[in-house]
Design a protein around this motif. Structure first.
Motif, PDB file in Angstrom:
ATOM      1  N   THR A 125      -4.431  -5.664   0.332  1.00  0.00           N
ATOM      2  CA  THR A 125      -3.197  -4.883   0.245  1.00  0.00           C
ATOM      3  C   THR A 125      -2.635  -4.946  -1.169  1.00  0.00           C
ATOM      4  OG1 THR A 125      -2.716  -5.378   2.562  1.00  0.00           O
ATOM      5  CG2 THR A 125      -0.869  -4.614   1.217  1.00  0.00           C
ATOM      6  N   HIS A 126      -2.197  -3.800  -1.683  1.00  0.00           N
ATOM      7  CA  HIS A 126      -1.497  -3.736  -2.971  1.00  0.00           C
ATOM      8  C   HIS A 126      -0.008  -3.901  -2.691  1.00  0.00           C
ATOM      9  CE1 HIS A 126      -5.192  -1.571  -4.071  1.00  0.00           C
ATOM     10  NE2 HIS A 126      -4.958  -2.025  -5.281  1.00  0.00           N
ATOM     11  N   ASN A 184       0.833  -1.220   0.000  1.00  0.00           N
ATOM     12  CA  ASN A 184       0.000   0.000   0.000  1.00  0.00           C
ATOM     13  C   ASN A 184       0.862   1.262   0.000  1.00  0.00           C
ATOM     14  OD1 ASN A 184      -2.330  -1.478  -0.111  1.00  0.00           O
ATOM     15  ND2 ASN A 184      -2.767  -1.331   2.072  1.00  0.00           N
ATOM     16  N   GLN A 236      -2.158  -7.651  -6.456  1.00  0.00           N
ATOM     17  CA  GLN A 236      -3.220  -7.644  -5.455  1.00  0.00           C
ATOM     18  C   GLN A 236      -4.133  -8.808  -5.781  1.00  0.00           C
ATOM     19  OE1 GLN A 236      -6.140  -4.471  -5.327  1.00  0.00           O
ATOM     20  NE2 GLN A 236      -6.586  -4.927  -3.199  1.00  0.00           N
ATOM     21  N   THR A 262       2.780  -4.446  -9.779  1.00  0.00           N
ATOM     22  CA  THR A 262       1.878  -4.445  -8.634  1.00  0.00           C
ATOM     23  C   THR A 262       1.063  -5.728  -8.607  1.00  0.00           C
ATOM     24  OG1 THR A 262       1.700  -2.049  -8.767  1.00  0.00           O
ATOM     25  CG2 THR A 262       0.011  -3.178  -7.499  1.00  0.00           C
ATOM     26  N   MET A 278       3.803  -3.973  -4.240  1.00  0.00           N
ATOM     27  CA  MET A 278       4.502  -3.443  -5.407  1.00  0.00           C
ATOM     28  C   MET A 278       5.992  -3.746  -5.300  1.00  0.00           C
ATOM     29  SD  MET A 278       4.870   0.503  -6.734  1.00  0.00           S
ATOM     30  CE  MET A 278       3.150   0.654  -7.135  1.00  0.00           C
ATOM     31  N   GLN A 305      -2.570  -7.545 -11.801  1.00  0.00           N
ATOM     32  CA  GLN A 305      -1.164  -7.236 -11.974  1.00  0.00           C
ATOM     33  C   GLN A 305      -0.988  -6.157 -13.010  1.00  0.00           C
ATOM     34  OE1 GLN A 305       1.149 -10.606 -13.062  1.00  0.00           O
ATOM     35  NE2 GLN A 305       2.993  -9.670 -12.326  1.00  0.00           N
TER      36      GLN A 305
END
Length: 158
Positions: free
Chosen positions: A121-122, A76, A139, A137, A124, A153
């Motif tokens: 949550t993302h 995040n 998730q 990214t 990265m 993605q």
């Protein structure tokens, strides 16, 4: 180029300089784009882990700069250890393998027990070198009636 009494700020006076600067910028951008870091994995959607699963996700990237490239994971848009101070999710050590004039790097993101928090949550992977930045990214999507989905993605180079 400028006639007597002409305003030196006129387009005619500055046009050759503007064109020259544009060409220099274009040439520099083309050459530096070959030096940008490139994420090579994960490129495909990964299966969503079961809640409570202990697993890891690996990020791999290539860079033309052996000693001037950094790689890290964000959660995040925060550092992983800040969002997960309890250590439920941690970054592994960066592994580097020299290749020609560059380097291939790898860094794992380790989950002790995949949770609902992780679903929302993302994550990265970020790779930076003097020429620029590459990111990807991940998730995971919640389960659907038809089963489980892989992560969303996206891969960016700037």
């Amino acid at each position: 180029m400028c006639s007597p009494g002409a305003d030196p700020r006129s387009a005619g006076a500055w046009l050759p300089l503007v064109l020259l600067c544009g060409c220099v910028q274009l040439c520099r951008t083309d050459a530096s784009s070959k030096l940008l870091p490139e994420i090579i994995y994960p490129l495909k959607p990964l299966p969503r882990p079961a809640l409570g699963a202990n697993f890891s996700v690996s990020c791999e990237a290539k860079s033309a700069f052996r000693d001037m490239t950094i790689m890290y994971w964000l959660a995040n848009l925060s550092f992983v250890e800040k969002l997960y101070p309890n250590g439920a999710v941690q970054e592994g050590a960066v592994r580097k393998e020299p290749t020609g004039t560059g380097v291939v790097m790898q860094r794992e993101l380790r989950f002790k027990a995949f949770s609902n928090k992780d679903l929302n949550t993302h994550f990265m992977c970020v790779v930076k070198n003097p020429a620029g930045v590459a990111t990807t990214t991940l998730q995971w999507q919640p389960e659907t009636a038809a089963g489980t989905e892989g992560p969303v993605q996206d891969s960016l180079h700037s």
